[in-house]
Design a protein around this motif. Structure first.
Motif, PDB file in Angstrom:
ATOM      1  N   ASP A   1      13.216  20.577  37.032  1.00 53.53           N
ATOM      2  CA  ASP A   1      13.861  19.699  36.063  1.00 53.53           C
ATOM      3  C   ASP A   1      13.546  18.243  36.377  1.00 53.53           C
ATOM      4  OD1 ASP A   1      15.538  18.895  33.958  1.00 53.53           O
ATOM      5  OD2 ASP A   1      17.173  18.541  35.368  1.00 53.53           O
ATOM      6  N   GLY A   2      13.029  17.520  35.383  1.00 51.17           N
ATOM      7  CA  GLY A   2      12.750  16.101  35.547  1.00 51.17           C
ATOM      8  C   GLY A   2      11.454  15.774  36.245  1.00 51.17           C
ATOM      9  N   THR A   3      10.681  16.793  36.622  1.00 52.03           N
ATOM     10  CA  THR A   3       9.420  16.545  37.313  1.00 52.03           C
ATOM     11  C   THR A   3       8.296  16.347  36.294  1.00 52.03           C
ATOM     12  OG1 THR A   3       8.942  18.910  37.494  1.00 52.03           O
ATOM     13  CG2 THR A   3      10.123  17.884  39.319  1.00 52.03           C
ATOM     14  N   PRO A   4       7.217  15.634  36.662  1.00 57.56           N
ATOM     15  CA  PRO A   4       6.087  15.425  35.745  1.00 57.56           C
ATOM     16  C   PRO A   4       5.392  16.744  35.405  1.00 57.56           C
ATOM     17  CG  PRO A   4       6.043  13.842  37.546  1.00 57.56           C
ATOM     18  CD  PRO A   4       7.060  14.877  37.917  1.00 57.56           C
ATOM     19  N   VAL A   5       4.964  16.871  34.159  1.00 59.16           N
ATOM     20  CA  VAL A   5       4.275  18.067  33.685  1.00 59.16           C
ATOM     21  C   VAL A   5       2.982  17.641  32.998  1.00 59.16           C
ATOM     22  CG1 VAL A   5       4.402  20.056  32.134  1.00 59.16           C
ATOM     23  CG2 VAL A   5       6.464  19.280  33.337  1.00 59.16           C
ATOM     24  N   ARG A   6       1.869  18.233  33.388  1.00 56.69           N
ATOM     25  CA  ARG A   6       0.588  17.930  32.748  1.00 56.69           C
ATOM     26  C   ARG A   6       0.485  18.659  31.410  1.00 56.69           C
ATOM     27  NH1 ARG A   6      -2.834  14.988  35.546  1.00 56.69           N
ATOM     28  NH2 ARG A   6      -2.553  14.808  37.813  1.00 56.69           N
ATOM     29  N   VAL A   7      -0.043  17.987  30.419  1.00 57.46           N
ATOM     30  CA  VAL A   7      -0.236  18.584  29.103  1.00 57.46           C
ATOM     31  C   VAL A   7      -1.709  18.521  28.729  1.00 57.46           C
ATOM     32  CG1 VAL A   7       2.100  18.145  28.277  1.00 57.46           C
ATOM     33  CG2 VAL A   7       0.364  16.370  28.010  1.00 57.46           C
ATOM     34  N   ASP A   8      -2.105  19.431  27.785  1.00 59.37           N
ATOM     35  CA  ASP A   8      -3.530  19.547  27.448  1.00 59.37           C
ATOM     36  C   ASP A   8      -3.902  18.970  26.093  1.00 59.37           C
ATOM     37  OD1 ASP A   8      -2.479  21.387  25.681  1.00 59.37           O
ATOM     38  OD2 ASP A   8      -3.249  23.143  26.729  1.00 59.37           O
ATOM     39  N   GLY A   9      -2.917  18.419  25.376  1.00 59.16           N
ATOM     40  CA  GLY A   9      -3.232  17.843  24.080  1.00 59.16           C
ATOM     41  C   GLY A   9      -3.352  18.847  22.955  1.00 59.16           C
ATOM     42  N   ALA A  10      -3.157  20.133  23.258  1.00 58.42           N
ATOM     43  CA  ALA A  10      -3.272  21.180  22.234  1.00 58.42           C
ATOM     44  C   ALA A  10      -2.030  22.059  22.177  1.00 58.42           C
ATOM     45  CB  ALA A  10      -4.502  22.039  22.498  1.00 58.42           C
ATOM     46  N   SER A  11      -1.409  22.321  23.316  1.00 57.74           N
ATOM     47  CA  SER A  11      -0.235  23.197  23.364  1.00 57.74           C
ATOM     48  C   SER A  11       0.979  22.494  22.767  1.00 57.74           C
ATOM     49  CB  SER A  11       0.065  23.600  24.808  1.00 57.74           C
ATOM     50  OG  SER A  11      -0.995  24.340  25.362  1.00 57.74           O
ATOM     51  N   THR A  12       1.811  23.261  22.053  1.00 56.86           N
ATOM     52  CA  THR A  12       3.018  22.698  21.452  1.00 56.86           C
ATOM     53  C   THR A  12       4.082  22.450  22.501  1.00 56.86           C
ATOM     54  OG1 THR A  12       4.044  24.839  21.043  1.00 56.86           O
ATOM     55  CG2 THR A  12       2.541  23.987  19.341  1.00 56.86           C
ATOM     56  N   LEU A  13       5.062  21.646  22.140  1.00 56.46           N
ATOM     57  CA  LEU A  13       6.175  21.390  23.044  1.00 56.46           C
ATOM     58  C   LEU A  13       6.952  22.677  23.303  1.00 56.46           C
ATOM     59  CD1 LEU A  13       7.878  19.488  24.698  1.00 56.46           C
ATOM     60  CD2 LEU A  13       9.064  18.785  22.602  1.00 56.46           C
ATOM     61  N   GLY A  14       7.090  23.515  22.280  1.00 60.89           N
ATOM     62  CA  GLY A  14       7.756  24.800  22.475  1.00 60.89           C
ATOM     63  C   GLY A  14       7.053  25.630  23.535  1.00 60.89           C
ATOM     64  N   HIS A  15       5.735  25.655  23.500  1.00 65.47           N
ATOM     65  CA  HIS A  15       4.969  26.402  24.508  1.00 65.47           C
ATOM     66  C   HIS A  15       5.187  25.807  25.900  1.00 65.47           C
ATOM     67  CE1 HIS A  15       1.636  28.680  26.264  1.00 65.47           C
ATOM     68  NE2 HIS A  15       1.284  27.550  26.856  1.00 65.47           N
ATOM     69  N   VAL A  16       5.208  24.493  25.990  1.00 68.01           N
ATOM     70  CA  VAL A  16       5.416  23.846  27.290  1.00 68.01           C
ATOM     71  C   VAL A  16       6.788  24.204  27.856  1.00 68.01           C
ATOM     72  CG1 VAL A  16       5.691  21.621  28.456  1.00 68.01           C
ATOM     73  CG2 VAL A  16       3.853  21.940  26.789  1.00 68.01           C
ATOM     74  N   VAL A  17       7.812  24.144  27.014  1.00 70.25           N
ATOM     75  CA  VAL A  17       9.166  24.464  27.463  1.00 70.25           C
ATOM     76  C   VAL A  17       9.237  25.912  27.945  1.00 70.25           C
ATOM     77  CG1 VAL A  17      11.546  24.801  26.661  1.00 70.25           C
ATOM     78  CG2 VAL A  17      10.305  22.710  26.064  1.00 70.25           C
ATOM     79  N   GLU A  18       8.656  26.844  27.192  1.00 70.52           N
ATOM     80  CA  GLU A  18       8.669  28.243  27.611  1.00 70.52           C
ATOM     81  C   GLU A  18       7.844  28.457  28.876  1.00 70.52           C
ATOM     82  OE1 GLU A  18       9.765  31.081  23.951  1.00 70.52           O
ATOM     83  OE2 GLU A  18       7.627  30.602  24.123  1.00 70.52           O
ATOM     84  N   SER A  19       6.757  27.717  29.046  1.00 68.52           N
ATOM     85  CA  SER A  19       5.947  27.856  30.260  1.00 68.52           C
ATOM     86  C   SER A  19       6.714  27.410  31.495  1.00 68.52           C
ATOM     87  CB  SER A  19       4.650  27.052  30.128  1.00 68.52           C
ATOM     88  OG  SER A  19       4.892  25.650  30.214  1.00 68.52           O
ATOM     89  N   LEU A  20       7.730  26.576  31.293  1.00 66.76           N
ATOM     90  CA  LEU A  20       8.575  26.137  32.403  1.00 66.76           C
ATOM     91  C   LEU A  20       9.732  27.096  32.662  1.00 66.76           C
ATOM     92  CD1 LEU A  20       8.696  22.311  31.611  1.00 66.76           C
ATOM     93  CD2 LEU A  20       7.415  23.442  33.442  1.00 66.76           C
ATOM     94  N   GLY A  21       9.829  28.155  31.840  1.00 69.95           N
ATOM     95  CA  GLY A  21      10.805  29.211  32.106  1.00 69.95           C
ATOM     96  C   GLY A  21      11.968  29.316  31.160  1.00 69.95           C
ATOM     97  N   VAL A  22      12.035  28.470  30.131  1.00 68.67           N
ATOM     98  CA  VAL A  22      13.197  28.459  29.235  1.00 68.67           C
ATOM     99  C   VAL A  22      12.831  29.103  27.899  1.00 68.67           C
ATOM    100  CG1 VAL A  22      14.923  27.050  28.070  1.00 68.67           C
ATOM    101  CG2 VAL A  22      14.052  26.354  30.302  1.00 68.67           C
ATOM    102  N   PRO A  23      13.444  30.235  27.536  1.00 66.64           N
ATOM    103  CA  PRO A  23      13.187  30.813  26.208  1.00 66.64           C
ATOM    104  C   PRO A  23      13.677  29.868  25.113  1.00 66.64           C
ATOM    105  CG  PRO A  23      14.346  32.367  27.652  1.00 66.64           C
ATOM    106  CD  PRO A  23      14.400  31.038  28.313  1.00 66.64           C
ATOM    107  N   LEU A  24      12.954  29.791  24.018  1.00 70.43           N
ATOM    108  CA  LEU A  24      13.361  28.904  22.931  1.00 70.43           C
ATOM    109  C   LEU A  24      14.669  29.341  22.291  1.00 70.43           C
ATOM    110  CD1 LEU A  24      10.004  27.986  21.150  1.00 70.43           C
ATOM    111  CD2 LEU A  24      11.316  26.676  22.839  1.00 70.43           C
ATOM    112  N   THR A  25      15.067  30.604  22.504  1.00 73.21           N
ATOM    113  CA  THR A  25      16.372  31.054  22.002  1.00 73.21           C
ATOM    114  C   THR A  25      17.515  30.262  22.624  1.00 73.21           C
ATOM    115  OG1 THR A  25      16.517  32.759  23.724  1.00 73.21           O
ATOM    116  CG2 THR A  25      15.549  33.412  21.611  1.00 73.21           C
ATOM    117  N   GLU A  26      17.269  29.638  23.772  1.00 72.68           N
ATOM    118  CA  GLU A  26      18.317  28.898  24.488  1.00 72.68           C
ATOM    119  C   GLU A  26      18.265  27.401  24.229  1.00 72.68           C
ATOM    120  OE1 GLU A  26      20.494  31.116  25.935  1.00 72.68           O
ATOM    121  OE2 GLU A  26      19.022  32.268  24.787  1.00 72.68           O
ATOM    122  N   VAL A  27      17.317  26.975  23.436  1.00 73.97           N
ATOM    123  CA  VAL A  27      17.131  25.542  23.176  1.00 73.97           C
ATOM    124  C   VAL A  27      17.842  25.137  21.893  1.00 73.97           C
ATOM    125  CG1 VAL A  27      15.425  23.748  22.680  1.00 73.97           C
ATOM    126  CG2 VAL A  27      14.944  25.485  24.433  1.00 73.97           C
TER     127      VAL A  27
END
Length: 236
Positions: free
Chosen positions: A22-48
């Motif tokens: 939580d709160g740590t820097p995350v690298r992004v690729d310019g193509a993946s959606t924010l939803g994908h990034v959030v799920e890649s960090l372990g949080v299902p979108l059902t909880e957002v």
């Protein structure tokens, strides 16, 4: 491909999924959606419950870029949901299933396990909210809706679901075995299912219209009544 670094901060309720990330820097690729990034960090979108970038609300399809500060909110309680509320529970939530049915809540359950794909398909086909502790299952795009069950303890699981969805409670109206609707029954109609002398000890019976299971206020009624009374006191 590296398009920069973002910072993602999660609501306290969601930190169970992300731990020290939580709160740590995350690298992004310019193509993946924010939803994908959030799920890649372990949080299902059902909880957002909402996403914002530098204080401005965005959709899960937003493509994050370098320097953005992301805030991830938890779902509101009670969570707005379409009526009627119908649930589908996975193989690991049998006790929760029976307690929901005890309260008159439409709760389908698959036993034996039919697999993630079939569960997701049933959720979509029957418009049921899928309840599970399996984050991978909740990430399946085809589900109608879903919710993570946060506790291992049935009593806490029940409180979690009731506080989140605020379903209408109608105790003693559903079969805890098959989810069918109960109807009042005469003693003679269910006598074959009654233990010896039970027919003389009780005068109030119900029977499931689907599976035929008979119900009466037997030895376990006090324990079940306590579950019902606690739920009504908190959530009716």
């Amino acid at each position: 491909m590296n398009a920069g670094v973002i910072t993602v901060e999660f609501a306290p309720e969601l930190r169970v999924f992300v731990g020290q990330r939580d709160g740590t820097p995350v690298r992004v690729d310019g193509a993946s959606t924010l939803g994908h990034v959030v799920e890649s960090l372990g949080v299902p979108l059902t909880e957002v419950g909402g996403l914002s970038v530098n204080g401005e609300s965005v959709a899960a399809g937003h493509i994050p870029s370098d320097g953005e500060r992301i805030a991830v909110a938890a779902v509101a309680r009670p969570q707005p949901s379409a009526e009627p509320l119908r649930f589908l529970l996975d193989i690991h939530l049998g006790t929760l299933t029976r307690r929901l049915r005890l309260l008159g809540i439409d709760a389908a359950y698959e036993n034996p396990d039919i697999g993630d794909a079939a569960l997701a398909a049933r959720s979509a086909a029957e418009r049921r909210i899928l309840l599970s502790r399996d984050r991978g299952l909740l990430r399946r795009r085809e589900i109608y809706s879903g919710a993570y069950v946060y506790s291992h303890q049935p009593a806490e699981q029940l409180d979690d679901i009731l506080s989140r969805f605020a379903p209408r409670l109608a105790p003693w109206t559903r079969c805890t075995a098959c989810n069918g609707v109960l109807r009042a029954a005469e003693r003679e109609a269910v006598r074959a299912q009654l233990p010896h002398n039970t027919g003389h000890s009780y005068d109030s019976f119900a029977q499931c219209v689907d599976c035929g299971q008979a119900y009466w206020k037997g030895a376990h009624h006090a324990r079940l009544d306590a579950i019902v009374a606690a739920a009504l006191a908190k959530f009716a």
